[in-house]
Design a protein around this motif. Sequence first.
Motif, PDB file in Angstrom:
ATOM      1  N   PHE A   1       0.834  -1.204   0.000  1.00 17.06           N
ATOM      2  CA  PHE A   1       0.000   0.000   0.000  1.00 17.06           C
ATOM      3  C   PHE A   1       0.866   1.249   0.000  1.00 17.06           C
ATOM      4  N   LYS A   2       1.881   1.262   0.873  1.00 14.20           N
ATOM      5  CA  LYS A   2       2.753   2.426   0.985  1.00 14.20           C
ATOM      6  C   LYS A   2       3.490   2.707  -0.316  1.00 14.20           C
ATOM      7  N   MET A   3       3.989   1.637  -0.945  1.00 14.46           N
ATOM      8  CA  MET A   3       4.744   1.815  -2.178  1.00 14.46           C
ATOM      9  C   MET A   3       3.856   2.377  -3.284  1.00 14.46           C
ATOM     10  N   VAL A   4       2.673   1.796  -3.465  1.00 11.88           N
ATOM     11  CA  VAL A   4       1.760   2.266  -4.507  1.00 11.88           C
ATOM     12  C   VAL A   4       1.320   3.692  -4.206  1.00 11.88           C
ATOM     13  N   ALA A   5       0.991   3.988  -2.955  1.00 11.32           N
ATOM     14  CA  ALA A   5       0.573   5.338  -2.573  1.00 11.32           C
ATOM     15  C   ALA A   5       1.689   6.347  -2.817  1.00 11.32           C
ATOM     16  N   ALA A   6       2.903   5.996  -2.456  1.00 10.75           N
ATOM     17  CA  ALA A   6       4.044   6.896  -2.666  1.00 10.75           C
ATOM     18  C   ALA A   6       4.285   7.109  -4.156  1.00 10.75           C
ATOM     19  N   ASP A   7       4.184   6.050  -4.941  1.00 13.58           N
ATOM     20  CA  ASP A   7       4.383   6.176  -6.383  1.00 13.58           C
ATOM     21  C   ASP A   7       3.317   7.063  -7.023  1.00 13.58           C
ATOM     22  N   GLN A   8       2.081   6.994  -6.535  1.00 14.89           N
ATOM     23  CA  GLN A   8       1.004   7.778  -7.138  1.00 14.89           C
ATOM     24  C   GLN A   8       1.222   9.272  -6.964  1.00 14.89           C
ATOM     25  N   VAL A   9       1.857   9.693  -5.880  1.00 14.89           N
ATOM     26  CA  VAL A   9       2.093  11.120  -5.686  1.00 14.89           C
ATOM     27  C   VAL A   9       3.473  11.559  -6.187  1.00 14.89           C
ATOM     28  N   SER A  10       4.321  10.598  -6.452  1.00 19.14           N
ATOM     29  CA  SER A  10       5.661  10.907  -6.931  1.00 19.14           C
ATOM     30  C   SER A  10       5.666  10.953  -8.459  1.00 19.14           C
ATOM     31  N   GLU A  11       6.479  11.796  -8.992  1.00 16.69           N
ATOM     32  CA  GLU A  11       6.615  11.848 -10.443  1.00 16.69           C
ATOM     33  C   GLU A  11       7.984  11.326 -10.865  1.00 16.69           C
ATOM     34  N   SER A  12       8.587  10.488 -10.029  1.00 22.52           N
ATOM     35  CA  SER A  12       9.920  10.027 -10.365  1.00 22.52           C
ATOM     36  C   SER A  12       9.891   8.810 -11.266  1.00 22.52           C
ATOM     37  N   ARG A  13      10.903   8.775 -12.079  1.00 18.92           N
ATOM     38  CA  ARG A  13      11.089   7.695 -13.038  1.00 18.92           C
ATOM     39  C   ARG A  13      12.062   6.707 -12.413  1.00 18.92           C
ATOM     40  N   ARG A  14      11.724   5.422 -12.508  1.00 17.52           N
ATOM     41  CA  ARG A  14      12.624   4.410 -11.964  1.00 17.52           C
ATOM     42  C   ARG A  14      12.368   3.083 -12.668  1.00 17.52           C
ATOM     43  N   SER A  15      13.271   2.147 -12.447  1.00 15.52           N
ATOM     44  CA  SER A  15      13.098   0.795 -12.983  1.00 15.52           C
ATOM     45  C   SER A  15      12.196   0.002 -12.049  1.00 15.52           C
ATOM     46  N   PHE A  16      11.315  -0.808 -12.645  1.00 16.31           N
ATOM     47  CA  PHE A  16      10.461  -1.670 -11.836  1.00 16.31           C
ATOM     48  C   PHE A  16      10.017  -2.880 -12.650  1.00 16.31           C
ATOM     49  N   ASN A  17       9.739  -3.969 -11.934  1.00 19.42           N
ATOM     50  CA  ASN A  17       9.225  -5.188 -12.552  1.00 19.42           C
ATOM     51  C   ASN A  17       7.723  -4.977 -12.748  1.00 19.42           C
ATOM     52  N   VAL A  18       7.286  -5.010 -13.994  1.00 23.07           N
ATOM     53  CA  VAL A  18       5.904  -4.685 -14.331  1.00 23.07           C
ATOM     54  C   VAL A  18       4.916  -5.668 -13.709  1.00 23.07           C
ATOM     55  N   ARG A  19       5.201  -6.956 -13.823  1.00 21.47           N
ATOM     56  CA  ARG A  19       4.294  -7.974 -13.283  1.00 21.47           C
ATOM     57  C   ARG A  19       4.132  -7.823 -11.762  1.00 21.47           C
ATOM     58  N   GLU A  20       5.245  -7.646 -11.067  1.00 15.75           N
ATOM     59  CA  GLU A  20       5.193  -7.464  -9.617  1.00 15.75           C
ATOM     60  C   GLU A  20       4.434  -6.195  -9.255  1.00 15.75           C
ATOM     61  N   TYR A  21       4.654  -5.139 -10.020  1.00 19.40           N
ATOM     62  CA  TYR A  21       4.002  -3.870  -9.718  1.00 19.40           C
ATOM     63  C   TYR A  21       2.491  -3.960  -9.934  1.00 19.40           C
ATOM     64  N   ILE A  22       2.069  -4.632 -10.987  1.00 16.76           N
ATOM     65  CA  ILE A  22       0.632  -4.842 -11.207  1.00 16.76           C
ATOM     66  C   ILE A  22       0.051  -5.598 -10.015  1.00 16.76           C
ATOM     67  N   GLY A  23       0.781  -6.587  -9.518  1.00 16.78           N
ATOM     68  CA  GLY A  23       0.350  -7.332  -8.337  1.00 16.78           C
ATOM     69  C   GLY A  23       0.161  -6.415  -7.140  1.00 16.78           C
ATOM     70  N   GLN A  24       1.063  -5.445  -6.966  1.00 16.43           N
ATOM     71  CA  GLN A  24       0.952  -4.507  -5.852  1.00 16.43           C
ATOM     72  C   GLN A  24      -0.249  -3.574  -6.017  1.00 16.43           C
ATOM     73  N   VAL A  25      -0.489  -3.146  -7.260  1.00 15.30           N
ATOM     74  CA  VAL A  25      -1.655  -2.291  -7.519  1.00 15.30           C
ATOM     75  C   VAL A  25      -2.937  -3.073  -7.221  1.00 15.30           C
ATOM     76  N   LEU A  26      -2.996  -4.325  -7.674  1.00 16.02           N
ATOM     77  CA  LEU A  26      -4.179  -5.152  -7.414  1.00 16.02           C
ATOM     78  C   LEU A  26      -4.361  -5.399  -5.913  1.00 16.02           C
ATOM     79  N   LEU A  27      -3.255  -5.557  -5.210  1.00 16.64           N
ATOM     80  CA  LEU A  27      -3.322  -5.737  -3.763  1.00 16.64           C
ATOM     81  C   LEU A  27      -3.902  -4.485  -3.098  1.00 16.64           C
ATOM     82  N   SER A  28      -3.502  -3.325  -3.566  1.00 15.86           N
ATOM     83  CA  SER A  28      -4.024  -2.075  -3.000  1.00 15.86           C
ATOM     84  C   SER A  28      -5.515  -1.908  -3.306  1.00 15.86           C
TER      85      SER A  28
END
Length: 171
Positions: free
Chosen positions: A5-32
Motif C-alpha cells: 500500500f505504501k509503495m503504490v501510494a508513494a508512487d502515485q504522488v511521486s513523479e519520479s522515473r525508476r526501474s520496476f518489474n511490471v508484473r510485480e508492480y501490477i500485483g501490488q496495484v491489485l493488492l491495494s
Amino acid sequence: LIRSFKMVAADQVSESRRSFNVREYIGQVLLSLRPKLKKTAHRVEVECEEELVIESYPGAFSQILTNFIVNSLTHAYDEGQEGHIRIGIALNEGVLNLTYADDGRGIPTEIQDKIFEPFYTTARAKGSTGLGLHIVFNTVTRTLGGTVTCCSAPGHGTTFQVRMPIGQGEP
C-alpha cells in the motif's frame, strides 16, 4: 500488504522515473485495490512476462490501472454480476502495449467520443466525478508520451489500448 500500500501510494504522488518489474508492480496495484475487488465476484487476469523490467513512471502506471479498474467496477457491471477483467502487457521495439479489457455492459456508441472529457460521467448518482478516464488520458499522453484508445460495443465489454514509449530497465 502495508508495504505494498505504501509503495503504490508513494508512487502515485511521486513523479519520479525508476526501474520496476511490471508484473510485480501490477500485483501490488491489485493488492491495494483488494478492498474494492473482494466485494465483487470479478476475476482479474494478468498476462505479462514475469521478468519484464522497464524504466518509466510507476505512479503514472498505477494511476492508469487503478482508474481503469475502478471504472469497470462502477460502470461495467451490475451488483452481484460476475465479470472478467484482463490486463495484458507486451513490450515491442521500445513501446509498451497495455491492453485492459472487461466483459461488462460496454459503452453506448453515442457517448464513446466523450469518455475522456473532464467531468463526463453516466454514474454521478453512484458518486462518480467523471475524472477517471480524463486523468488516464492526460497521464498517458502528457506524462508518458503515449496514446490511449477505446473500443467498446454495448453488451460486449470495453477494451482500452495504451501504447507508451519505454526505456528497458535493468533486471
